[in-house]
Design a protein around this motif. Structure first.
Motif, PDB file in Angstrom:
ATOM      1  N   ALA A   1      20.844  45.876  -0.126  1.00  0.00           N
ATOM      2  CA  ALA A   1      22.199  45.407  -0.368  1.00  0.00           C
ATOM      3  C   ALA A   1      22.511  44.115   0.381  1.00  0.00           C
ATOM      4  O   ALA A   1      23.323  43.310  -0.078  1.00  0.00           O
ATOM      5  CB  ALA A   1      23.200  46.482   0.031  1.00  0.00           C
ATOM      6  N   VAL A   2      21.859  43.877   1.513  1.00  0.00           N
ATOM      7  CA  VAL A   2      22.200  42.713   2.339  1.00  0.00           C
ATOM      8  C   VAL A   2      21.965  41.390   1.604  1.00  0.00           C
ATOM      9  O   VAL A   2      22.880  40.558   1.532  1.00  0.00           O
ATOM     10  CB  VAL A   2      21.463  42.765   3.698  1.00  0.00           C
ATOM     11  CG1 VAL A   2      21.659  41.479   4.480  1.00  0.00           C
ATOM     12  CG2 VAL A   2      21.929  43.959   4.502  1.00  0.00           C
ATOM     13  N   PRO A   3      20.786  41.136   1.011  1.00  0.00           N
ATOM     14  CA  PRO A   3      20.616  39.870   0.290  1.00  0.00           C
ATOM     15  C   PRO A   3      21.558  39.733  -0.907  1.00  0.00           C
ATOM     16  O   PRO A   3      22.047  38.639  -1.202  1.00  0.00           O
ATOM     17  CB  PRO A   3      19.160  39.894  -0.186  1.00  0.00           C
ATOM     18  CG  PRO A   3      18.478  40.918   0.625  1.00  0.00           C
ATOM     19  CD  PRO A   3      19.524  41.880   1.068  1.00  0.00           C
ATOM     20  N   VAL A   4      21.837  40.848  -1.574  1.00  0.00           N
ATOM     21  CA  VAL A   4      22.734  40.791  -2.732  1.00  0.00           C
ATOM     22  C   VAL A   4      24.155  40.457  -2.290  1.00  0.00           C
ATOM     23  O   VAL A   4      24.828  39.613  -2.896  1.00  0.00           O
ATOM     24  CB  VAL A   4      22.682  42.115  -3.515  1.00  0.00           C
ATOM     25  CG1 VAL A   4      23.694  42.124  -4.641  1.00  0.00           C
ATOM     26  CG2 VAL A   4      21.285  42.358  -4.060  1.00  0.00           C
ATOM     27  N   ILE A   5      24.618  41.076  -1.224  1.00  0.00           N
ATOM     28  CA  ILE A   5      25.965  40.793  -0.717  1.00  0.00           C
ATOM     29  C   ILE A   5      26.046  39.357  -0.197  1.00  0.00           C
ATOM     30  O   ILE A   5      27.045  38.664  -0.415  1.00  0.00           O
ATOM     31  CB  ILE A   5      26.367  41.802   0.383  1.00  0.00           C
ATOM     32  CG1 ILE A   5      26.395  43.221  -0.173  1.00  0.00           C
ATOM     33  CG2 ILE A   5      27.695  41.435   1.015  1.00  0.00           C
ATOM     34  CD1 ILE A   5      27.381  43.459  -1.282  1.00  0.00           C
ATOM     35  N   LEU A   6      25.007  38.878   0.460  1.00  0.00           N
ATOM     36  CA  LEU A   6      24.993  37.485   0.930  1.00  0.00           C
ATOM     37  C   LEU A   6      25.046  36.512  -0.246  1.00  0.00           C
ATOM     38  O   LEU A   6      25.743  35.493  -0.188  1.00  0.00           O
ATOM     39  CB  LEU A   6      23.768  37.224   1.804  1.00  0.00           C
ATOM     40  CG  LEU A   6      23.778  37.905   3.175  1.00  0.00           C
ATOM     41  CD1 LEU A   6      22.457  37.655   3.899  1.00  0.00           C
ATOM     42  CD2 LEU A   6      24.948  37.435   4.003  1.00  0.00           C
ATOM     43  N   ALA A   7      24.322  36.821  -1.317  1.00  0.00           N
ATOM     44  CA  ALA A   7      24.370  35.978  -2.514  1.00  0.00           C
ATOM     45  C   ALA A   7      25.769  35.999  -3.127  1.00  0.00           C
ATOM     46  O   ALA A   7      26.276  34.961  -3.579  1.00  0.00           O
ATOM     47  CB  ALA A   7      23.330  36.442  -3.524  1.00  0.00           C
ATOM     48  N   LEU A   8      26.403  37.163  -3.127  1.00  0.00           N
ATOM     49  CA  LEU A   8      27.778  37.275  -3.629  1.00  0.00           C
ATOM     50  C   LEU A   8      28.729  36.410  -2.816  1.00  0.00           C
ATOM     51  O   LEU A   8      29.532  35.649  -3.363  1.00  0.00           O
ATOM     52  CB  LEU A   8      28.232  38.736  -3.596  1.00  0.00           C
ATOM     53  CG  LEU A   8      29.709  38.993  -3.890  1.00  0.00           C
ATOM     54  CD1 LEU A   8      30.005  38.767  -5.350  1.00  0.00           C
ATOM     55  CD2 LEU A   8      30.098  40.399  -3.476  1.00  0.00           C
ATOM     56  N   LEU A   9      28.631  36.508  -1.498  1.00  0.00           N
ATOM     57  CA  LEU A   9      29.510  35.724  -0.629  1.00  0.00           C
ATOM     58  C   LEU A   9      29.256  34.225  -0.781  1.00  0.00           C
ATOM     59  O   LEU A   9      30.201  33.429  -0.799  1.00  0.00           O
ATOM     60  CB  LEU A   9      29.339  36.154   0.821  1.00  0.00           C
ATOM     61  CG  LEU A   9      29.815  37.572   1.145  1.00  0.00           C
ATOM     62  CD1 LEU A   9      29.444  37.938   2.577  1.00  0.00           C
ATOM     63  CD2 LEU A   9      31.296  37.697   0.917  1.00  0.00           C
TER      64      LEU A   9
ATOM     65  N   THR B   1      31.926  47.154  -3.454  1.00  0.00           N
ATOM     66  CA  THR B   1      30.914  46.573  -2.569  1.00  0.00           C
ATOM     67  C   THR B   1      30.423  47.607  -1.561  1.00  0.00           C
ATOM     68  O   THR B   1      29.218  47.712  -1.300  1.00  0.00           O
ATOM     69  CB  THR B   1      31.494  45.355  -1.837  1.00  0.00           C
ATOM     70  OG1 THR B   1      31.956  44.419  -2.805  1.00  0.00           O
ATOM     71  CG2 THR B   1      30.461  44.692  -0.960  1.00  0.00           C
ATOM     72  N   THR B   2      31.343  48.393  -1.014  1.00  0.00           N
ATOM     73  CA  THR B   2      30.960  49.436  -0.059  1.00  0.00           C
ATOM     74  C   THR B   2      30.082  50.492  -0.731  1.00  0.00           C
ATOM     75  O   THR B   2      29.053  50.900  -0.171  1.00  0.00           O
ATOM     76  CB  THR B   2      32.209  50.087   0.547  1.00  0.00           C
ATOM     77  OG1 THR B   2      33.009  49.072   1.149  1.00  0.00           O
ATOM     78  CG2 THR B   2      31.843  51.130   1.579  1.00  0.00           C
ATOM     79  N   ALA B   3      30.450  50.915  -1.923  1.00  0.00           N
ATOM     80  CA  ALA B   3      29.645  51.899  -2.650  1.00  0.00           C
ATOM     81  C   ALA B   3      28.264  51.334  -2.959  1.00  0.00           C
ATOM     82  O   ALA B   3      27.252  52.034  -2.830  1.00  0.00           O
ATOM     83  CB  ALA B   3      30.358  52.312  -3.934  1.00  0.00           C
ATOM     84  N   PHE B   4      28.201  50.060  -3.350  1.00  0.00           N
ATOM     85  CA  PHE B   4      26.914  49.417  -3.627  1.00  0.00           C
ATOM     86  C   PHE B   4      26.036  49.402  -2.386  1.00  0.00           C
ATOM     87  O   PHE B   4      24.845  49.707  -2.449  1.00  0.00           O
ATOM     88  CB  PHE B   4      27.151  47.992  -4.134  1.00  0.00           C
ATOM     89  CG  PHE B   4      25.892  47.229  -4.374  1.00  0.00           C
ATOM     90  CD1 PHE B   4      25.169  47.419  -5.538  1.00  0.00           C
ATOM     91  CD2 PHE B   4      25.418  46.331  -3.432  1.00  0.00           C
ATOM     92  CE1 PHE B   4      23.992  46.720  -5.755  1.00  0.00           C
ATOM     93  CE2 PHE B   4      24.251  45.640  -3.643  1.00  0.00           C
ATOM     94  CZ  PHE B   4      23.535  45.830  -4.812  1.00  0.00           C
ATOM     95  N   MET B   5      26.612  49.056  -1.265  1.00  0.00           N
ATOM     96  CA  MET B   5      25.834  49.002  -0.026  1.00  0.00           C
ATOM     97  C   MET B   5      25.336  50.386   0.387  1.00  0.00           C
ATOM     98  O   MET B   5      24.217  50.526   0.868  1.00  0.00           O
ATOM     99  CB  MET B   5      26.670  48.392   1.100  1.00  0.00           C
ATOM    100  CG  MET B   5      26.909  46.911   0.922  1.00  0.00           C
ATOM    101  SD  MET B   5      27.792  46.186   2.291  1.00  0.00           S
ATOM    102  CE  MET B   5      26.552  46.236   3.552  1.00  0.00           C
TER     103      MET B   5
END
Length: 80
Positions: free
Chosen positions: A46-54, A20-24
Motif C-alpha cells: 500500500a505504501v508505494p500506491v499511496i505515495l503515488a496517489l499523494l 484509503t485506510t481500508a486499502f492500506m
C-alpha cells in the motif's frame, strides 16, 4: 448553500480517507519497488500506491494552475 457544499466536501473527504485506510489494511504484503535500477526497501504494498496517489494529488493541481496562468497570459481580459 455554503453549508451544504461544506457538508458534501466533508463527506467526500471522509469517504476518501476511509477507502484509503481500508486499502492500506487489505494490502500489507511486502513488495520491493525497482525504478531505473534504484531499489527501494521492502515495504507494504500500500505504501508505494499511496505515495503515488499523494504525488498525483500534488502534480494535478499544479499543472492546472500552470495551465490557467498560461491561459491568462495568452488571452488578456477584454474591456467593454
Amino acid at each position: 448553500m455554503r453549508i451544504f457544499k461544506r457538508v458534501i466536501l466533508t463527506v467526500v473527504v471522509f469517504l476518501i480517507v476511509l477507502a484509503t485506510t481500508a486499502f492500506m489494511l487489505e494490502n500489507q504484503q511486502p513488495v520491493t519497488l525497482v525504478f531505473f535500477g534504484w531499489s527501494a526497501p521492502q515495504l507494504s504494498q500500500a505504501v508505494p500506491v499511496i505515495l503515488a496517489l499523494l504525488l498525483g494529488m500534488l502534480i494535478g493541481p499544479a499543472l492546472a494552475w500552470l495551465a490557467s496562468l498560461r491561459k491568462k497570459r495568452t488571452h488578456p481580459a477584454r474591456s467593454i
